[in-house]
Scaffold this motif. Sequence first.
Motif, PDB file in Angstrom:
ATOM      1  N   LEU A   7       0.840  -1.195   0.000  1.00  0.00           N
ATOM      2  CA  LEU A   7       0.000   0.000   0.000  1.00  0.00           C
ATOM      3  C   LEU A   7       0.877   1.248   0.000  1.00  0.00           C
ATOM      4  O   LEU A   7       0.599   2.208  -0.731  1.00  0.00           O
ATOM      5  CB  LEU A   7      -0.943   0.005   1.203  1.00  0.00           C
ATOM      6  N   ALA A   8       1.940   1.248   0.783  1.00  0.00           N
ATOM      7  CA  ALA A   8       2.859   2.392   0.794  1.00  0.00           C
ATOM      8  C   ALA A   8       3.447   2.619  -0.597  1.00  0.00           C
ATOM      9  O   ALA A   8       3.561   3.764  -1.054  1.00  0.00           O
ATOM     10  CB  ALA A   8       3.963   2.181   1.821  1.00  0.00           C
ATOM     11  N   ASP A   9       3.783   1.544  -1.295  1.00  0.00           N
ATOM     12  CA  ASP A   9       4.303   1.671  -2.663  1.00  0.00           C
ATOM     13  C   ASP A   9       3.248   2.240  -3.611  1.00  0.00           C
ATOM     14  O   ASP A   9       3.566   3.034  -4.493  1.00  0.00           O
ATOM     15  CB  ASP A   9       4.808   0.327  -3.184  1.00  0.00           C
ATOM     16  N   ARG A  10       1.996   1.838  -3.422  1.00  0.00           N
ATOM     17  CA  ARG A  10       0.915   2.383  -4.255  1.00  0.00           C
ATOM     18  C   ARG A  10       0.764   3.880  -4.017  1.00  0.00           C
ATOM     19  O   ARG A  10       0.536   4.643  -4.955  1.00  0.00           O
ATOM     20  CB  ARG A  10      -0.408   1.664  -3.952  1.00  0.00           C
ATOM     21  N   ARG A  12       3.201   5.897  -2.899  1.00  0.00           N
ATOM     22  CA  ARG A  12       4.401   6.514  -3.497  1.00  0.00           C
ATOM     23  C   ARG A  12       4.209   6.727  -5.002  1.00  0.00           C
ATOM     24  O   ARG A  12       4.547   7.781  -5.537  1.00  0.00           O
ATOM     25  CB  ARG A  12       5.626   5.630  -3.272  1.00  0.00           C
ATOM     26  N   GLU A  13       3.683   5.708  -5.660  1.00  0.00           N
ATOM     27  CA  GLU A  13       3.459   5.796  -7.106  1.00  0.00           C
ATOM     28  C   GLU A  13       2.467   6.912  -7.430  1.00  0.00           C
ATOM     29  O   GLU A  13       2.658   7.666  -8.383  1.00  0.00           O
ATOM     30  CB  GLU A  13       2.937   4.455  -7.624  1.00  0.00           C
ATOM     31  N   ALA A  14       1.425   7.046  -6.630  1.00  0.00           N
ATOM     32  CA  ALA A  14       0.420   8.082  -6.867  1.00  0.00           C
ATOM     33  C   ALA A  14       0.984   9.476  -6.637  1.00  0.00           C
ATOM     34  O   ALA A  14       0.499  10.451  -7.208  1.00  0.00           O
ATOM     35  CB  ALA A  14      -0.798   7.853  -5.978  1.00  0.00           C
ATOM     36  N   LEU A  15       2.011   9.583  -5.786  1.00  0.00           N
ATOM     37  CA  LEU A  15       2.584  10.878  -5.446  1.00  0.00           C
ATOM     38  C   LEU A  15       3.843  11.215  -6.239  1.00  0.00           C
ATOM     39  O   LEU A  15       4.459  12.251  -5.997  1.00  0.00           O
ATOM     40  CB  LEU A  15       2.914  10.920  -3.944  1.00  0.00           C
ATOM     41  N   ILE A  40      -0.780  12.130   4.166  1.00  0.00           N
ATOM     42  CA  ILE A  40      -1.265  10.758   4.026  1.00  0.00           C
ATOM     43  C   ILE A  40      -0.356   9.846   4.839  1.00  0.00           C
ATOM     44  O   ILE A  40       0.864   9.998   4.802  1.00  0.00           O
ATOM     45  CB  ILE A  40      -1.225  10.310   2.547  1.00  0.00           C
ATOM     46  N   SER A  41      -0.945   8.894   5.545  1.00  0.00           N
ATOM     47  CA  SER A  41      -0.159   7.884   6.254  1.00  0.00           C
ATOM     48  C   SER A  41      -0.674   6.504   5.886  1.00  0.00           C
ATOM     49  O   SER A  41      -1.859   6.326   5.610  1.00  0.00           O
ATOM     50  CB  SER A  41      -0.268   8.052   7.770  1.00  0.00           C
ATOM     51  N   VAL A  42       0.242   5.559   5.904  1.00  0.00           N
ATOM     52  CA  VAL A  42      -0.126   4.153   5.808  1.00  0.00           C
ATOM     53  C   VAL A  42       0.188   3.570   7.181  1.00  0.00           C
ATOM     54  O   VAL A  42       1.328   3.600   7.633  1.00  0.00           O
ATOM     55  CB  VAL A  42       0.667   3.423   4.701  1.00  0.00           C
ATOM     56  N   SER A  43      -0.849   3.111   7.856  1.00  0.00           N
ATOM     57  CA  SER A  43      -0.721   2.540   9.193  1.00  0.00           C
ATOM     58  C   SER A  43      -1.423   1.192   9.183  1.00  0.00           C
ATOM     59  O   SER A  43      -2.640   1.136   8.990  1.00  0.00           O
ATOM     60  CB  SER A  43      -1.360   3.483  10.212  1.00  0.00           C
ATOM     61  N   GLY A  44      -0.666   0.139   9.351  1.00  0.00           N
ATOM     62  CA  GLY A  44      -1.246  -1.192   9.199  1.00  0.00           C
ATOM     63  C   GLY A  44      -1.696  -1.354   7.754  1.00  0.00           C
ATOM     64  O   GLY A  44      -0.928  -1.103   6.831  1.00  0.00           O
ATOM     65  N   GLU A  45      -2.950  -1.702   7.581  1.00  0.00           N
ATOM     66  CA  GLU A  45      -3.523  -1.830   6.232  1.00  0.00           C
ATOM     67  C   GLU A  45      -4.392  -0.638   5.871  1.00  0.00           C
ATOM     68  O   GLU A  45      -5.015  -0.618   4.816  1.00  0.00           O
ATOM     69  CB  GLU A  45      -4.344  -3.112   6.136  1.00  0.00           C
ATOM     70  N   GLU A  46      -4.451   0.345   6.755  1.00  0.00           N
ATOM     71  CA  GLU A  46      -5.327   1.495   6.553  1.00  0.00           C
ATOM     72  C   GLU A  46      -4.564   2.709   6.047  1.00  0.00           C
ATOM     73  O   GLU A  46      -3.356   2.825   6.226  1.00  0.00           O
ATOM     74  CB  GLU A  46      -5.991   1.893   7.872  1.00  0.00           C
ATOM     75  N   LYS A  90      -7.903   3.473  -8.870  1.00  0.00           N
ATOM     76  CA  LYS A  90      -8.786   4.617  -9.095  1.00  0.00           C
ATOM     77  C   LYS A  90      -9.371   5.112  -7.775  1.00  0.00           C
ATOM     78  O   LYS A  90      -9.404   6.326  -7.510  1.00  0.00           O
ATOM     79  CB  LYS A  90      -9.909   4.235 -10.073  1.00  0.00           C
ATOM     80  N   GLU A  91      -9.834   4.207  -6.933  1.00  0.00           N
ATOM     81  CA  GLU A  91     -10.402   4.588  -5.641  1.00  0.00           C
ATOM     82  C   GLU A  91      -9.318   5.139  -4.706  1.00  0.00           C
ATOM     83  O   GLU A  91      -9.547   6.109  -3.991  1.00  0.00           O
ATOM     84  CB  GLU A  91     -11.121   3.410  -4.988  1.00  0.00           C
ATOM     85  N   LEU A  92      -8.138   4.510  -4.728  1.00  0.00           N
ATOM     86  CA  LEU A  92      -7.035   5.019  -3.911  1.00  0.00           C
ATOM     87  C   LEU A  92      -6.665   6.432  -4.344  1.00  0.00           C
ATOM     88  O   LEU A  92      -6.474   7.323  -3.509  1.00  0.00           O
ATOM     89  CB  LEU A  92      -5.819   4.091  -4.014  1.00  0.00           C
ATOM     90  N   ASP A  93      -6.589   6.657  -5.640  1.00  0.00           N
ATOM     91  CA  ASP A  93      -6.272   7.989  -6.167  1.00  0.00           C
ATOM     92  C   ASP A  93      -7.309   9.024  -5.722  1.00  0.00           C
ATOM     93  O   ASP A  93      -6.963  10.173  -5.447  1.00  0.00           O
ATOM     94  CB  ASP A  93      -6.179   7.967  -7.692  1.00  0.00           C
ATOM     95  N   HIS A  94      -8.566   8.623  -5.661  1.00  0.00           N
ATOM     96  CA  HIS A  94      -9.630   9.524  -5.200  1.00  0.00           C
ATOM     97  C   HIS A  94      -9.331  10.007  -3.778  1.00  0.00           C
ATOM     98  O   HIS A  94      -9.393  11.207  -3.494  1.00  0.00           O
ATOM     99  CB  HIS A  94     -10.982   8.814  -5.254  1.00  0.00           C
TER     100      HIS A  94
END
Length: 111
Positions: A7-10, A12-15, A40-46, A90-94
């Motif tokens: 998720l952190a990599d996703r 990073r890619e979006a940013l 934005i933070s990635v904490s666990g899976e959230e 797409k949803e993550l980018d939103h």
Amino acid sequence: MAYDEKLADRVREALVNVPKVTEKKMFRGVTFMVDDKMCISVSGEELMLRLDPELTEQLVEENGTRPMVHGGKHMKGFIYISPGRFPNQKELDHWIQLALDYNPIAKSSKK
């Protein structure tokens, strides 16, 4: 608790094309700072996002979201999003865009 590296990599890619992005280890994960402000933070899976406080009040009423609680208090403008709310890029980018939209008017933390 470890955080979801994929998720952190996703994120990073979006940013990748966003200027002034840095990373800090915090909130049991990794936080992406934009222009020296928490975004934005990635904490666990959230995801933890910093959004317009009025928007977060609306969003915490929806399934798959919850307010950030610190010291027993709800932190206005901060919200956790469960993985079911961003099943695809797409949803993550939103969600990322909502945080980026608020970033220019968000106050910097005191240094």
